[in-house]
Design a protein around this motif. Structure first.
Motif, PDB file in Angstrom:
ATOM      1  N   TYR A  19       0.834  -1.211   0.000  1.00 28.12           N
ATOM      2  CA  TYR A  19       0.000   0.000   0.000  1.00 28.12           C
ATOM      3  C   TYR A  19       0.868   1.260   0.000  1.00 28.12           C
ATOM      4  N   VAL A  20       1.956   1.245   0.786  1.00 31.22           N
ATOM      5  CA  VAL A  20       2.838   2.409   0.847  1.00 31.22           C
ATOM      6  C   VAL A  20       3.689   2.510  -0.413  1.00 31.22           C
ATOM      7  N   VAL A  21       4.093   1.374  -0.969  1.00 27.91           N
ATOM      8  CA  VAL A  21       5.003   1.364  -2.116  1.00 27.91           C
ATOM      9  C   VAL A  21       4.291   1.660  -3.427  1.00 27.91           C
ATOM     10  N   LYS A  22       3.048   1.258  -3.543  1.00 20.28           N
ATOM     11  CA  LYS A  22       2.321   1.318  -4.812  1.00 20.28           C
ATOM     12  C   LYS A  22       2.349   2.690  -5.489  1.00 20.28           C
ATOM     13  N   PRO A  23       2.203   3.824  -4.777  1.00 22.03           N
ATOM     14  CA  PRO A  23       2.161   5.126  -5.475  1.00 22.03           C
ATOM     15  C   PRO A  23       3.413   5.468  -6.273  1.00 22.03           C
ATOM     16  N   ILE A  24       4.568   4.905  -5.927  1.00 21.95           N
ATOM     17  CA  ILE A  24       5.772   5.290  -6.669  1.00 21.95           C
ATOM     18  C   ILE A  24       5.769   4.729  -8.086  1.00 21.95           C
ATOM     19  N   PHE A  25       4.912   3.768  -8.359  1.00 24.91           N
ATOM     20  CA  PHE A  25       4.851   3.200  -9.701  1.00 24.91           C
ATOM     21  C   PHE A  25       3.660   3.726 -10.500  1.00 24.91           C
ATOM     22  N   HIS A  26       2.952   4.722  -9.954  1.00 24.38           N
ATOM     23  CA  HIS A  26       1.881   5.365 -10.722  1.00 24.38           C
ATOM     24  C   HIS A  26       2.505   6.224 -11.818  1.00 24.38           C
ATOM     25  N   GLY A  27       1.948   6.177 -12.989  1.00 26.27           N
ATOM     26  CA  GLY A  27       2.436   7.015 -14.073  1.00 26.27           C
ATOM     27  C   GLY A  27       1.976   8.456 -13.923  1.00 26.27           C
ATOM     28  N   ALA A  28       2.542   9.326 -14.734  1.00 25.05           N
ATOM     29  CA  ALA A  28       2.150  10.732 -14.725  1.00 25.05           C
ATOM     30  C   ALA A  28       0.806  10.907 -15.437  1.00 25.05           C
ATOM     31  N   SER A  29       0.069  11.907 -15.022  1.00 28.56           N
ATOM     32  CA  SER A  29      -1.217  12.216 -15.661  1.00 28.56           C
ATOM     33  C   SER A  29      -1.426  13.722 -15.605  1.00 28.56           C
ATOM     34  N   MET A  30      -2.224  14.236 -16.524  1.00 28.10           N
ATOM     35  CA  MET A  30      -2.550  15.660 -16.535  1.00 28.10           C
ATOM     36  C   MET A  30      -4.028  15.834 -16.877  1.00 28.10           C
ATOM     37  N   GLU A  31      -4.631  16.834 -16.263  1.00 27.51           N
ATOM     38  CA  GLU A  31      -6.055  17.096 -16.445  1.00 27.51           C
ATOM     39  C   GLU A  31      -6.260  18.579 -16.724  1.00 27.51           C
ATOM     40  N   ALA A  32      -7.041  18.877 -17.731  1.00 24.72           N
ATOM     41  CA  ALA A  32      -7.273  20.265 -18.123  1.00 24.72           C
ATOM     42  C   ALA A  32      -8.015  21.016 -17.022  1.00 24.72           C
ATOM     43  N   SER A  33      -7.532  22.236 -16.709  1.00 22.33           N
ATOM     44  CA  SER A  33      -8.179  23.075 -15.706  1.00 22.33           C
ATOM     45  C   SER A  33      -8.915  24.250 -16.322  1.00 22.33           C
ATOM     46  N   GLY A  34      -8.433  24.747 -17.468  1.00 27.10           N
ATOM     47  CA  GLY A  34      -9.088  25.875 -18.089  1.00 27.10           C
ATOM     48  C   GLY A  34      -8.176  26.540 -19.099  1.00 27.10           C
ATOM     49  N   ALA A  35      -8.645  27.650 -19.645  1.00 27.41           N
ATOM     50  CA  ALA A  35      -7.882  28.394 -20.649  1.00 27.41           C
ATOM     51  C   ALA A  35      -7.949  29.875 -20.326  1.00 27.41           C
ATOM     52  N   ILE A  36      -6.889  30.589 -20.694  1.00 24.22           N
ATOM     53  CA  ILE A  36      -6.764  32.021 -20.416  1.00 24.22           C
ATOM     54  C   ILE A  36      -6.432  32.738 -21.712  1.00 24.22           C
ATOM     55  N   SER A  37      -7.176  33.772 -22.012  1.00 23.52           N
ATOM     56  CA  SER A  37      -6.891  34.606 -23.181  1.00 23.52           C
ATOM     57  C   SER A  37      -6.135  35.843 -22.727  1.00 23.52           C
ATOM     58  N   LEU A  38      -4.958  36.047 -23.310  1.00 24.94           N
ATOM     59  CA  LEU A  38      -4.121  37.177 -22.933  1.00 24.94           C
ATOM     60  C   LEU A  38      -3.985  38.139 -24.113  1.00 24.94           C
ATOM     61  N   PRO A  39      -4.103  39.425 -23.863  1.00 22.39           N
ATOM     62  CA  PRO A  39      -3.845  40.397 -24.932  1.00 22.39           C
ATOM     63  C   PRO A  39      -2.336  40.536 -25.149  1.00 22.39           C
ATOM     64  N   ALA A  40      -1.744  39.456 -25.615  1.00 20.07           N
ATOM     65  CA  ALA A  40      -0.280  39.391 -25.710  1.00 20.07           C
ATOM     66  C   ALA A  40       0.211  40.070 -26.983  1.00 20.07           C
ATOM     67  N   LYS A  41       1.358  40.681 -26.853  1.00 20.71           N
ATOM     68  CA  LYS A  41       2.030  41.268 -28.000  1.00 20.71           C
ATOM     69  C   LYS A  41       3.413  40.648 -28.113  1.00 20.71           C
ATOM     70  N   GLY A  42       3.769  40.275 -29.319  1.00 16.39           N
ATOM     71  CA  GLY A  42       5.090  39.702 -29.526  1.00 16.39           C
ATOM     72  C   GLY A  42       5.182  38.269 -29.029  1.00 16.39           C
ATOM     73  N   LYS A  43       6.411  37.798 -28.867  1.00 17.73           N
ATOM     74  CA  LYS A  43       6.690  36.423 -28.493  1.00 17.73           C
ATOM     75  C   LYS A  43       6.872  36.314 -26.982  1.00 17.73           C
ATOM     76  N   THR A  44       6.313  35.226 -26.418  1.00 14.34           N
ATOM     77  CA  THR A  44       6.484  34.977 -24.991  1.00 14.34           C
ATOM     78  C   THR A  44       7.889  34.470 -24.715  1.00 14.34           C
ATOM     79  N   VAL A  45       8.569  35.094 -23.753  1.00 11.87           N
ATOM     80  CA  VAL A  45       9.909  34.648 -23.377  1.00 11.87           C
ATOM     81  C   VAL A  45       9.937  34.025 -21.986  1.00 11.87           C
ATOM     82  N   TRP A  46       8.918  34.269 -21.190  1.00 11.69           N
ATOM     83  CA  TRP A  46       8.849  33.630 -19.864  1.00 11.69           C
ATOM     84  C   TRP A  46       7.391  33.525 -19.459  1.00 11.69           C
ATOM     85  N   LEU A  47       6.964  32.304 -19.277  1.00 11.84           N
ATOM     86  CA  LEU A  47       5.617  31.997 -18.821  1.00 11.84           C
ATOM     87  C   LEU A  47       5.751  31.160 -17.562  1.00 11.84           C
TER      88      LEU A  47
END
Length: 745
Positions: free
Chosen positions: A47-75
């Motif tokens: 039970y304690v060891v099992k989590p270290i063998f879980h794979g990575a996962s990602m879940e969408a949280s949302g989207a943000i619209s930015l009035p960006a100008k030019g190229k992003t250099v640091w996000l």
């Protein structure tokens, strides 16, 4: 028989049946509870060891619209993942909301600012405190960074974003000729700032600011020195500097020029590397967390890792391993304080890798192929992907990326090591430390300690048990057997204490004598037996039958005294007066004071009572009619012992050995105090070791609950559990086979 006698007999019989049933049920319940406890331990470890063998996962949280100008250099985002920020190549700075107490907030813009300066280039530093540096058209640079002030009005946490200027709001002069800076690299620490830049007229310049604190005002006063970077490539696509201000990297297409800038007055081109993968063209070079490794991305989807290794007495950058992304790589983001990274590809995928385990943990396909960049939060649990003017936010579950099958059980090429190795080194003072969690050195140390302990204990324990049960007189046996068995009551912590503080220095100071003892003791016993055999019978009759072993006591004491007395003489004659130095210099063998020899003696002393007691009972329990029948048929006592007694008692003797081995495998305190706890793989008896049990005892108190280190320690306990289970199961199987084979005797 009278009725009263019959009634008493029946009453006694009923009581006996009741007692038998009670004993039967008690033994059954007790045995069942032991099995249940073992199963509970087994499943709790899983039970304690099992989590270290879980794979990575990602879940969408949302989207943000930015009035960006030019190229992003640091996000990026602040540590709590509540506020994100974006720096553009034109000096635009945006702060926006990410996650709050109720989850994703929808990406409201908190503030926007514009750097009103003539910007010509931009870069980021890679130290513990990252800054973004804008190169200006007048030969100056402006370092700044996002900061987040935390306050608690009305017991509510409020995070307010702002811009900080760690070196002042006035730009720093890099090029005295005030030409526009087309490429910039910047790194700083508490006492030194190094800025390297390329100017629009093709020169390479470096500015070094050394800071001294004014003891009156407490402010840091900076002194500026300017230098020239020689032997520049024809075209420079990227410029990087290591945070320790040791190396400067200039990339020209697929070629990477490495400059040694430790002495700015004598900047040297160290070497030029072809860093592209076979069949690919380099798209980007980045520094992995800790800045000891370079990651080289290619347009064929290959990401290569390079770092310095020692070869022929010199350190040079070498290609170590490759990672396969799902397509041509256009951007990479490094994890903070871990050896992982995320990459976006032209095919619209986001891949997450970890270098130590040499694995791709996740590959997620986006619904668009137009990905501009990727960023990871400081806690590596939030990922942002930029598409045009939109930033998509994902929650990432990736708690234990450094724990993989290959990292645990195969050789791994760690940063700075000359070759792949098995290494256990779980902690370090550095935040960017690469955990080395190989269980192989610990398993090896466990088997090594058990081997040396059994080499010491099995001959003495088994031979002593056979002699005591078969040859020794009953009166002497009543003294010897309890005396040996009471040795098992000695606390192992006392044995470990004596081994570490008394036995280890004794072995080191009298090493020739210890080796001489291994030869003289058996030789002395054989010589004594031969002398006894040729003594006149009238002299031998003076000693009662079965008491002859008493005569060996003064012989053994004399041999021991003689060996230790001769030790310094032998050391002076053959080992130049110091055996330890002779082993190291002449034989090339390292010598640790607390070594496997000390462990073998101390742990063997602890294991002998177990082996002796079980083996002695097995030999003594051989039916007398077998031995008497063999002797009556003309066999000698030795023939009877070797062909009847030992064969009949072999299941019990084997069980004794396996019980001793199980005790040795699980021993903790002796190996903890007498080995030096060095997790190395060397069969030499003069080298230390670290066992699974000792490692758990040493590191469990200091491990963070729920961390990879903590769970790997539980995995080590599980491996130890499996070791003992396998040994005991194998022992029982072989014991049953031996019992079946010799039960007909």
């Amino acid at each position: 028989m009278s009725s009263e006698t019959i009634a008493l007999a029946m009453a006694g019989s009923r009581k006996r049946r009741v007692k038998d049933k009670l004993a039967k049920y008690s033994v059954t319940v007790g045995g069942s509870l032991v099995l249940v406890a073992l199963l509970l331990i087994f499943f709790y470890l899983l039970y304690v060891v099992k989590p270290i063998f879980h794979g990575a996962s990602m879940e969408a949280s949302g989207a943000i619209s930015l009035p960006a100008k030019g190229k992003t250099v640091w996000l990026g985002s602040e540590e709590q993942n509540e506020i994100g920020f974006r720096f553009g190549d034109g000096g635009q700075v945006s702060f926006f909301a990410l996650q709050g107490k109720n989850g994703f907030k929808g990406g409201q813009i908190i503030s926007q600012q514009q750097i009103e300066l003539p910007i010509s280039s931009v870069t980021r530093s890679h130290g513990d405190e990252e800054v973004i540096v804008y190169g200006l058209q007048d030969g100056r640079v402006l370092p700044l960074r996002p900061a987040f002030a935390v306050s608690y009005p009305n017991d509510t946490r409020v995070i307010a974003p702002e811009l900080k200027y760690p070196f002042g709001e006035e730009p720093m002069v890099v090029d005295p000729e005030r030409k526009a800076l087309t490429k910039v690299a910047f790194e700083a620490n508490s006492s030194k700032v190094v800025v390297a830049a390329l100017t629009e007229d093709g020169r390479g310049v470096m500015s070094v600011l050394s800071g001294e604190q004014n003891f009156l005002t407490g402010e840091t006063e900076w002194g500026n020195s300017n230098y020239t970077i020689p032997a520049l490539p024809r075209n420079v696509d990227q410029m990087l500097m290591t945070p320790n201000q040791r190396y400067l990297f200039l990339r020209d297409g697929n070629r990477l020029s490495v400059y040694d800038i430790r002495n700015p007055a004598e900047i040297t081109l160290r070497n030029v590397l072809e860093v592209n993968a076979k069949g690919g063209m380099v798209t980007k070079v980045a520094l992995l967390s800790g800045a000891s490794s370079l990651l080289v991305a290619n347009d064929n989807g290959v990401i290569s890792q390079w770092f310095e290794v020692a070869r022929d007495g010199q350190r040079e950058f070498a290609h170590i391993r490759d990672f396969a992304a799902a397509g041509p790589v256009n951007d990479m983001a490094m994890e903070t304080h871990r050896k992982g990274f995320a990459a976006t590809t032209d095919k619209g995928t986001v891949d997450i890798f970890h270098t130590t385990g040499e694995t791709r943990l996740l590959s997620e396909k986006m619904e668009t192929t137009e990905l501009n960049g990727v960023a990871l939060s400081p806690r590596n649990n939030l990922l942002m992907v930029e598409k045009g003017n939109e930033v998509r936010v994902f929650t990432v579950e990736n708690e234990h990326p450094e724990v993989t099958w290959s990292a645990l059980w195969q050789e791994v090429w760690y940063e700075g090591y000359p070759e792949p190795q098995f290494v256990w080194q779980s902690t370090s003072a550095s935040n960017d430390f690469e955990p080395k969690l190989s269980l192989v050195p610990l398993a090896f140390g466990t088997l090594k300690a058990s081997l040396y302990a059994m080499l010491f204990a099995v001959p003495l324990g088994v031979a002593g048990a056979i002699y005591t049960a078969y040859f020794m007189s009953a009166g002497l046996r009543k003294v010897v057997k309890p005396t040996v068995e009471i040795m098992a009551a000695l606390p192992t912590v006392i044995l470990g204490f004596l081994a570490g503080l008394w036995l280890a220095p004794l072995v080191e100071d009298h090493l020739p004598g210890i080796v001489l003892l291994l030869v003289l003791l058996p030789a002395g016993m054989l010589a004594s037996a031969l002398a006894w055999h040729y003594l006149p019978e009238r002299l031998r009759l003076w000693v009662p039958e079965g008491w002859q072993a008493i005569l060996l006591v003064p012989v053994l004491l004399l041999i021991g005294w003689g060996a230790f007395a001769l030790s310094p003489v032998i050391e002076n004659l053959f080992f130049h007066g110091d055996t330890r130095i002779w082993l190291t210099n002449d034989m090339g063998m390292k010598f640790d004071q607390r070594n496997a020899l000390v462990v073998g003696i101390a742990m063997g002393f602890a294991v002998i009572p177990t082996i002796f007691s079980i083996a002695e009972d097995a030999v003594f329990s051989v039916p007398k009619h077998l031995t008497q029948g063999s002797l009556a048929l003309g066999a000698t006592p030795w023939q009877t012992l070797s062909r009847v007694v030992i064969l009949t008692a072999s299941p019990g003797i084997f069980s004794a050995v396996m019980m001793g081995l199980g005790r040795a495998v699980g021993e903790t305190m002796i190996v903890l105090m007498a080995t030096g706890n060095t997790p190395i793989m060397d069969f030499s008896m003069f080298q230390g070791l670290r066992t699974l049990a000792a490692n758990i005892a040493v590191e469990m108190p200091e491990s963070e609950v729920g961390s990879s280190h903590y769970r790997v320690l539980f995995l080590a306990a599980f491996v130890l559990f499996v070791f003992t289970f396998v040994f005991n199961t194998l022992a029982e199987f072989i014991r049953q086979r031996l019992r079946e084979k010799y039960s007909s005797l």
